[in-house]
Design an enzyme around this catalytic site. Structure first.
Site, short mmCIF file in Angstrom:
data_model
loop_
_atom_site.label_atom_id
_atom_site.label_comp_id
_atom_site.label_asym_id
_atom_site.label_seq_id
_atom_site.Cartn_x
_atom_site.Cartn_y
_atom_site.Cartn_z
N PRO A 117 0.82 -1.22 0.00
CG PRO A 117 0.21 -0.80 2.23
CD PRO A 117 0.98 -1.78 1.36
CB THR A 119 -1.01 3.90 4.19
OG1 THR A 119 -1.19 2.49 4.01
CG2 THR A 119 -2.24 4.65 3.71
CG ASN A 120 1.72 1.84 6.80
OD1 ASN A 120 1.97 2.83 7.46
ND2 ASN A 120 0.55 1.22 6.86
N GLY A 200 -6.45 -1.77 0.20
CA GLY A 200 -7.89 -1.52 0.25
C GLY A 200 -8.72 -2.78 0.15
N GLY A 218 -8.42 -6.98 5.88
CA GLY A 218 -9.52 -6.06 5.63
C GLY A 218 -9.34 -4.75 6.37
CB CYS A 251 -5.38 -0.69 9.18
SG CYS A 251 -4.32 -2.13 9.36
CD GLU A 341 -9.49 1.59 7.77
OE1 GLU A 341 -8.56 0.97 8.31
OE2 GLU A 341 -9.87 1.36 6.61
CG LEU A 420 -2.07 -6.17 11.90
CD1 LEU A 420 -2.63 -5.05 12.78
CD2 LEU A 420 -0.92 -6.87 12.62
#
Length: 486
Positions: A117, A119-120, A200, A218, A251, A341, A420
């Site tokens: 992703p 984001t990270n 996503g 998820g 997340c 979220e 996770l």
């Protein structure tokens, strides 16, 4: 000269990368635990040495988060993860049970597809490459296009280090021409043995629909319940530490706060004291329009942005000292943005009368979005903590710790991970924090301990002296009486 279509070029690139990774993995599969460990240690050290450079690249390229926090993420993904897995047996014989005459042997799954992703990006590459190679696998990455340069630089750094320590060339590969068609080929190709999907909901669903075994994650949507026995200043500190870490891009970070009527005033006052800004009804309605897009997905314009950047985007006026934005909420639903979220420093705030109501509300929030992921409880009452742990539809119930850092195993003793699992309730194949132990199969060598004649032996016939179940005896007598009456 013929120029390949972009999608076709991406598909061909994937096939070449998989071919190279498969060849390299066949060599990795012959290596000893010591050789594998040497390779992984070199990768972890190189990533750690370049943690600041890669953090700045990710922040500059994506515009998400805080580079100083991304340094921490890169350190976690390299040094912290390696320290946890370095003594883990992942190659050859895992254990021998001489009494049961069974030997467990680790078998690499093969080549893993790693979806990354934005984001990270750098930390997820480091972590996935480490756990993949530790288990004797090759890995090919599908990078998010918005973080391509940072991802490629990360792979270059860890690949050079790995090869200098004896890793076969091609074991770590990455698409340089990422397209949806190329990623689909990566997930469906016969040489891909497993997919590690982080991103996503649509991408995770595509991974599970590919026909290839997958471990997907998820969305998170964890509520944080501040129970009346909690240390309120410390609970608030932990929640704000978590929600502001890298501007909320992990997340597992908190998405809502649940307080009780009895402690609401104290919780609100402490939140304000520590830098939370409570939105008015009008301000809340204004921001709400920017949280989700028309199709119901999160608005990327707010992801990983600071409070000040979000305020500027939405036309809000907030204090320069504001760390998070909080909106009081009573509703839960797909069309209620605050109940969903939000990978940004934005929180919903709910009030309930007691812990039983908090229990039901948190489940309502999670079943609406985030089932299987994570939730937090701040309490000193073990009875209530256990009640939450027994009933909540999540894989991680975090107690008195920041959600973002507790969920990934940084402030808890769970396996350190940036993928996770969400369990069956969250549509995932596992509820684990993913480690190398999820990335190999176990071959069992089992010696025979019984012969067919022993299996054919029948129980001794009933005798007068044998003990008899009293209920069975009564049933038998009743049957005999009824038979005589007929």
């Amino acid at each position: 000269m013929v120029t390949l279509d972009k999608d076709l070029a991406s598909i061909q690139e994937v096939r070449d990368l998989l071919n190279a990774a498969k060849t390299a993995q066949q060599t990795l599969a012959t290596m000893s635990q010591e050789q594998i460990n040497k390779i992984c240690e070199a990768m972890a050290q190189a990533a750690y040495d370049n943690r600041e450079k890669l953090a700045k690249m990710a922040n500059e390229e994506t515009g998400f988060g805080i580079w100083q926090d991304k340094v921490v993420k890169n350190s976690f993904a390299s040094k912290f993860v390696w320290d946890y897995i370095k003594d883990m047996k992942t190659v050859g014989i895992l254990k021998e049970d001489n009494e049961k005459k069974i030997i467990d042997v680790a078998v690499p799954v093969g080549v893993i597809a790693g979806l990354i992703p934005s984001t990270n990006p750098t930390s997820t590459v480091i972590y996935k490459a480490l756990i993949a190679l530790k288990a004797g696998n090759g890995i090919v990455f599908s990078p998010h296009p918005n973080a391509l340069n940072a991802i490629l630089e990360t792979i270059k750094i860890i690949s050079v280090a790995a090869e200098s320590a004896g890793c076969p060339k091609g074991a770590i590969g990455c698409m340089m021409k990422p397209t949806m068609q190329g990623t689909a080929e990566l997930m469906k190709h016969q040489d891909t043995s497993l997919i590690l999907a982080t991103g996503g909901s649509a991408m995770v669903k595509a991974a599970y629909s590919s026909g290839t075994p997958a471990i997907g994650v998820g969305p998170g949507n964890g509520p944080a319940y501040i129970e009346k026995s909690a240390d309120i200043p410390l609970a608030v500190k932990r929640i704000l530490d978590s929600k502001t870490f890298d501007n909320g891009t992990i997340c597992a970070s908190e998405q809502s706060i649940i307080a009780e009527t009895s402690n609401k005033t104290a919780v609100v006052a402490e939140l304000k004291r520590q830098g939370a800004y409570f939105l008015s009804t009008e301000e809340s309605a204004k921001l709400e329009k920017y949280i989700m897009r028309a199709n119901g997905s999160m608005n990327p314009q707010i992801v990983g942005k600071s409070v000040q950047a979000i305020a500027q985007l939405t036309g809000l006026t907030v204090p320069a000292s504001a760390r998070v934005l909080i909106a009081e909420e009573t509703r839960v639903g797909h069309k209620v943005p605050y109940s969903r979220e939000k990978l940004a420093p934005i929180l919903a705030f709910y009030t309930v009368d007691n812990w039983e109501e908090a229990c039901e509300l948190s489940m309502e929030i999670l079943y609406q979005e985030g089932a299987g992921h994570t939730m937090m409880i701040h309490s000193q009452d073990d009875r209530i903590i256990r009640a939450f742990g027994l009933k909540k539809p999540v894989s991680r119930v975090l107690v008195n710790t920041p959600g973002a850092l507790g969920g990934i195993g940084a402030t808890t003793n769970m396996a350190p991970a940036l993928t996770l699992g969400c369990g069956a309730v969250g549509g995932s194949s596992t509820s684990d924090n993913i480690s190398p132990e999820n990335l190999f199969n176990v071959r069992r060598i089992a010696y025979g301990v019984r012969e067919l004649e022993e299996l054919r032996e029948t129980p001794a016939p009933y005798t007068e002296t044998a003990s008899i179940n009293e209920d069975l005896l009564v049933d038998t007598l009743v049957e005999r009486i009824l038979a005589k009456l007929q």
